[in-house]
Scaffold this motif. Sequence first.
Motif, PDB file in Angstrom:
ATOM      1  N   ASP A 113       0.809  -1.202   0.000  1.00  0.00           N
ATOM      2  CA  ASP A 113       0.000   0.000   0.000  1.00  0.00           C
ATOM      3  C   ASP A 113       0.859   1.275   0.000  1.00  0.00           C
ATOM      4  O   ASP A 113       0.684   2.176   0.842  1.00  0.00           O
ATOM      5  CB  ASP A 113      -0.919  -0.044   1.252  1.00  0.00           C
ATOM      6  CG  ASP A 113      -2.084   0.897   1.084  1.00  0.00           C
ATOM      7  OD1 ASP A 113      -2.342   1.300  -0.062  1.00  0.00           O
ATOM      8  OD2 ASP A 113      -2.714   1.247   2.112  1.00  0.00           O
ATOM      9  N   LEU A 114       1.802   1.332  -0.934  1.00  0.00           N
ATOM     10  CA  LEU A 114       2.707   2.486  -0.999  1.00  0.00           C
ATOM     11  C   LEU A 114       2.129   3.572  -1.917  1.00  0.00           C
ATOM     12  O   LEU A 114       1.306   3.287  -2.787  1.00  0.00           O
ATOM     13  CB  LEU A 114       4.080   2.053  -1.535  1.00  0.00           C
ATOM     14  CG  LEU A 114       4.800   0.935  -0.770  1.00  0.00           C
ATOM     15  CD1 LEU A 114       6.116   0.571  -1.456  1.00  0.00           C
ATOM     16  CD2 LEU A 114       5.064   1.344   0.682  1.00  0.00           C
ATOM     17  N   GLN A 115       2.628   4.795  -1.739  1.00  0.00           N
ATOM     18  CA  GLN A 115       2.140   5.932  -2.543  1.00  0.00           C
ATOM     19  C   GLN A 115       3.076   6.267  -3.710  1.00  0.00           C
ATOM     20  O   GLN A 115       2.742   7.079  -4.561  1.00  0.00           O
ATOM     21  CB  GLN A 115       2.024   7.199  -1.655  1.00  0.00           C
ATOM     22  CG  GLN A 115       1.091   7.060  -0.464  1.00  0.00           C
ATOM     23  CD  GLN A 115      -0.278   6.567  -0.894  1.00  0.00           C
ATOM     24  OE1 GLN A 115      -0.892   7.131  -1.791  1.00  0.00           O
ATOM     25  NE2 GLN A 115      -0.749   5.475  -0.264  1.00  0.00           N
ATOM     26  N   ILE A 116       4.248   5.698  -3.734  1.00  0.00           N
ATOM     27  CA  ILE A 116       5.262   6.058  -4.738  1.00  0.00           C
ATOM     28  C   ILE A 116       4.668   6.081  -6.153  1.00  0.00           C
ATOM     29  O   ILE A 116       3.883   5.204  -6.513  1.00  0.00           O
ATOM     30  CB  ILE A 116       6.473   5.079  -4.663  1.00  0.00           C
ATOM     31  CG1 ILE A 116       7.523   5.427  -5.715  1.00  0.00           C
ATOM     32  CG2 ILE A 116       6.046   3.622  -4.796  1.00  0.00           C
ATOM     33  CD1 ILE A 116       8.828   4.672  -5.565  1.00  0.00           C
ATOM     34  N   ASP A 117       5.054   7.122  -6.931  1.00  0.00           N
ATOM     35  CA  ASP A 117       4.556   7.233  -8.298  1.00  0.00           C
ATOM     36  C   ASP A 117       5.466   6.401  -9.226  1.00  0.00           C
ATOM     37  O   ASP A 117       6.402   6.921  -9.843  1.00  0.00           O
ATOM     38  CB  ASP A 117       4.561   8.721  -8.705  1.00  0.00           C
ATOM     39  CG  ASP A 117       3.877   8.929 -10.050  1.00  0.00           C
ATOM     40  OD1 ASP A 117       3.580   7.914 -10.731  1.00  0.00           O
ATOM     41  OD2 ASP A 117       3.646  10.097 -10.412  1.00  0.00           O
ATOM     42  N   LEU A 118       5.165   5.119  -9.298  1.00  0.00           N
ATOM     43  CA  LEU A 118       6.029   4.234 -10.080  1.00  0.00           C
ATOM     44  C   LEU A 118       5.974   4.554 -11.565  1.00  0.00           C
ATOM     45  O   LEU A 118       6.976   4.466 -12.263  1.00  0.00           O
ATOM     46  CB  LEU A 118       5.634   2.766  -9.851  1.00  0.00           C
ATOM     47  CG  LEU A 118       6.124   2.134  -8.541  1.00  0.00           C
ATOM     48  CD1 LEU A 118       5.604   0.701  -8.428  1.00  0.00           C
ATOM     49  CD2 LEU A 118       7.645   2.128  -8.441  1.00  0.00           C
ATOM     50  N   GLU A 119       4.767   4.940 -12.053  1.00  0.00           N
ATOM     51  CA  GLU A 119       4.640   5.227 -13.493  1.00  0.00           C
ATOM     52  C   GLU A 119       5.634   6.311 -13.894  1.00  0.00           C
ATOM     53  O   GLU A 119       6.280   6.222 -14.939  1.00  0.00           O
ATOM     54  CB  GLU A 119       3.214   5.675 -13.839  1.00  0.00           C
ATOM     55  CG  GLU A 119       2.192   4.541 -13.803  1.00  0.00           C
ATOM     56  CD  GLU A 119       2.650   3.271 -14.538  1.00  0.00           C
ATOM     57  OE1 GLU A 119       3.259   3.382 -15.626  1.00  0.00           O
ATOM     58  OE2 GLU A 119       2.414   2.167 -14.008  1.00  0.00           O
ATOM     59  N   LYS A 120       5.746   7.323 -13.022  1.00  0.00           N
ATOM     60  CA  LYS A 120       6.672   8.416 -13.324  1.00  0.00           C
ATOM     61  C   LYS A 120       8.120   7.888 -13.387  1.00  0.00           C
ATOM     62  O   LYS A 120       8.865   8.207 -14.311  1.00  0.00           O
ATOM     63  CB  LYS A 120       6.540   9.489 -12.231  1.00  0.00           C
ATOM     64  CG  LYS A 120       7.221  10.775 -12.574  1.00  0.00           C
ATOM     65  CD  LYS A 120       6.866  11.851 -11.569  1.00  0.00           C
ATOM     66  CE  LYS A 120       8.116  12.555 -11.118  1.00  0.00           C
ATOM     67  NZ  LYS A 120       8.010  13.131  -9.798  1.00  0.00           N
ATOM     68  N   GLU A 121       8.461   7.049 -12.410  1.00  0.00           N
ATOM     69  CA  GLU A 121       9.825   6.491 -12.380  1.00  0.00           C
ATOM     70  C   GLU A 121      10.085   5.643 -13.631  1.00  0.00           C
ATOM     71  O   GLU A 121      11.131   5.747 -14.256  1.00  0.00           O
ATOM     72  CB  GLU A 121      10.028   5.608 -11.123  1.00  0.00           C
ATOM     73  CG  GLU A 121       9.838   6.320  -9.789  1.00  0.00           C
ATOM     74  CD  GLU A 121      10.973   7.294  -9.457  1.00  0.00           C
ATOM     75  OE1 GLU A 121      11.933   7.399 -10.237  1.00  0.00           O
ATOM     76  OE2 GLU A 121      10.860   7.978  -8.414  1.00  0.00           O
ATOM     77  N   PHE A 122       9.109   4.783 -13.978  1.00  0.00           N
ATOM     78  CA  PHE A 122       9.302   3.919 -15.157  1.00  0.00           C
ATOM     79  C   PHE A 122       9.420   4.757 -16.426  1.00  0.00           C
ATOM     80  O   PHE A 122      10.204   4.433 -17.315  1.00  0.00           O
ATOM     81  CB  PHE A 122       8.125   2.937 -15.314  1.00  0.00           C
ATOM     82  CG  PHE A 122       8.009   1.929 -14.189  1.00  0.00           C
ATOM     83  CD1 PHE A 122       9.134   1.438 -13.545  1.00  0.00           C
ATOM     84  CD2 PHE A 122       6.758   1.465 -13.780  1.00  0.00           C
ATOM     85  CE1 PHE A 122       9.025   0.504 -12.507  1.00  0.00           C
ATOM     86  CE2 PHE A 122       6.640   0.541 -12.753  1.00  0.00           C
ATOM     87  CZ  PHE A 122       7.777   0.063 -12.115  1.00  0.00           C
ATOM     88  N   ASN A 123       8.626   5.823 -16.511  1.00  0.00           N
ATOM     89  CA  ASN A 123       8.655   6.652 -17.721  1.00  0.00           C
ATOM     90  C   ASN A 123      10.007   7.312 -17.951  1.00  0.00           C
ATOM     91  O   ASN A 123      10.467   7.423 -19.085  1.00  0.00           O
ATOM     92  CB  ASN A 123       7.561   7.725 -17.674  1.00  0.00           C
ATOM     93  CG  ASN A 123       6.236   7.105 -18.082  1.00  0.00           C
ATOM     94  OD1 ASN A 123       6.219   6.067 -18.763  1.00  0.00           O
ATOM     95  ND2 ASN A 123       5.125   7.684 -17.641  1.00  0.00           N
ATOM     96  N   VAL A 124      10.633   7.736 -16.838  1.00  0.00           N
ATOM     97  CA  VAL A 124      11.967   8.353 -16.970  1.00  0.00           C
ATOM     98  C   VAL A 124      12.908   7.335 -17.631  1.00  0.00           C
ATOM     99  O   VAL A 124      13.652   7.656 -18.567  1.00  0.00           O
ATOM    100  CB  VAL A 124      12.516   8.752 -15.574  1.00  0.00           C
ATOM    101  CG1 VAL A 124      13.979   9.182 -15.669  1.00  0.00           C
ATOM    102  CG2 VAL A 124      11.658   9.840 -14.947  1.00  0.00           C
ATOM    103  N   ILE A 125      12.836   6.086 -17.162  1.00  0.00           N
ATOM    104  CA  ILE A 125      13.747   5.057 -17.687  1.00  0.00           C
ATOM    105  C   ILE A 125      13.385   4.716 -19.140  1.00  0.00           C
ATOM    106  O   ILE A 125      14.241   4.658 -20.024  1.00  0.00           O
ATOM    107  CB  ILE A 125      13.687   3.772 -16.813  1.00  0.00           C
ATOM    108  CG1 ILE A 125      13.941   4.109 -15.333  1.00  0.00           C
ATOM    109  CG2 ILE A 125      14.683   2.725 -17.294  1.00  0.00           C
ATOM    110  CD1 ILE A 125      13.636   2.986 -14.349  1.00  0.00           C
TER     111      ILE A 125
END
Length: 443
Positions: free
Chosen positions: A85-97
Amino acid sequence: MIKVVKFGGSSVANATQFQKVKDIVCKEKERKYIIVSACGKESFEDYKVTDLLYLCEAHIRYHVSYESLFTLVEDKYKRIKKELDLQIDLEKEFNVIKTAMDKGNITTDFLVSRGEYLTAKCMAEYIGADFVDAADIIVFDYDGEVNFEETKKRIQKIKTKNKIVIPGFYGALPNGMVKVMSRGGSDVSGSVIANVVDADMYENWTDVSGVLVADPRIIHHPMRIDYITYSELRGMSYMGANVLHDHAIFAVRQKGIPINIRNTNEPDNPGTIIVDHIDKKKDKPLAVTGIVGKRDFSIITLTKNHSSAEIGFLRKVLSIFEVYKVSIESVPITVDTFSLIIKAEAIEHYIYEIIGRIKEDIRPDEIILQEHVSLIAVVGRGMQAVPGMSGRLLSEFGRNEINIKVINQTADELCIVVGVENKDFEKAIQCIYDRFVVEEGRK
Ligand code: ASP
């Protein structure tokens, strides 16, 4: 008291492992600097994130779509986020990569370091710690060596009472470009951080409860080693015990910081403590600390009349191996005869060429090649100054009808290396274990 704690890939493989890490870290306030690897395998069939990232890089290089591979990476982190149940914006992180991969302006080092980066981001949020990017604190010189002075300055700037999560495996060059260490390098990151923060202890959490006396694939449930010195561990790792990254010892040893190998899945087990010296008054070690070995060596034995008296003779022979960039394991010598012990794979392509050169340049009276030899190293600070130790050891081989091909021991008496035929490898380890660990341990 400050502890640096490092968790390897299996300790952060999924949400359940994250929970175990949180429990361990929160149990002691001293556990302040937390270094994490990229997610490892959850099961035998699973993939390590770092392996997937290296594969993505190869796909990009050959202009093959990386997407299905990268999806496997994304899925792992998405599942962890969901289950914890984390809030981290993974989509944003993946998009950078992904954007960098699509544009073709991603370096291999940056790409393969993203596993540790993402694990650390998720872990920091999960345990309520600060995230600090390794690229901002671990500094390499352009020759690839860690710059301890600069790294220390950077870490001192982080003023926080909180726990800090730092990705392992990478740092940055002076120009800010991400640089990774060799595989398994998070061990080294932990050791570097322990050095620069002058930690009292470096805990290395993995999936085994410390260093074992012998390989569990050979000995059924071998005993754990409670204390081992850095030198003993070096002897064991060199001969095949896979405990820590080779370079992880240097930075902590320099400051006398002990390393504690612990098991994330068995946190109450005290594991193994690795130190420089163990107080002689308290230390009553068994003669044998560890038994390790490797198969498949070749022995080249040379005899030449009066060569023992010839200055530079050995050097001449060794220089032939130097030409072929072959490293020699060991050189037992007797009068006018010496053996060169070499890993078979290191000379497999030019063994007969080398023998030909030796015959031509050295003109030995005899040269013999023996193959399929295993080396067994019996390591132990408890063997030092114990009369009869090697005698007892060798007679154990005799009692078990194991023929010894070579014997080697240096004057520090820390390690005795015995060469036997490959077929006797397991039996030899078993009989030494039974005699010197089980029987002597009972006394
Ligand atoms: N993730 C890296 C590797 O698999 C570094 C590490 O785990 O220590 O080699």
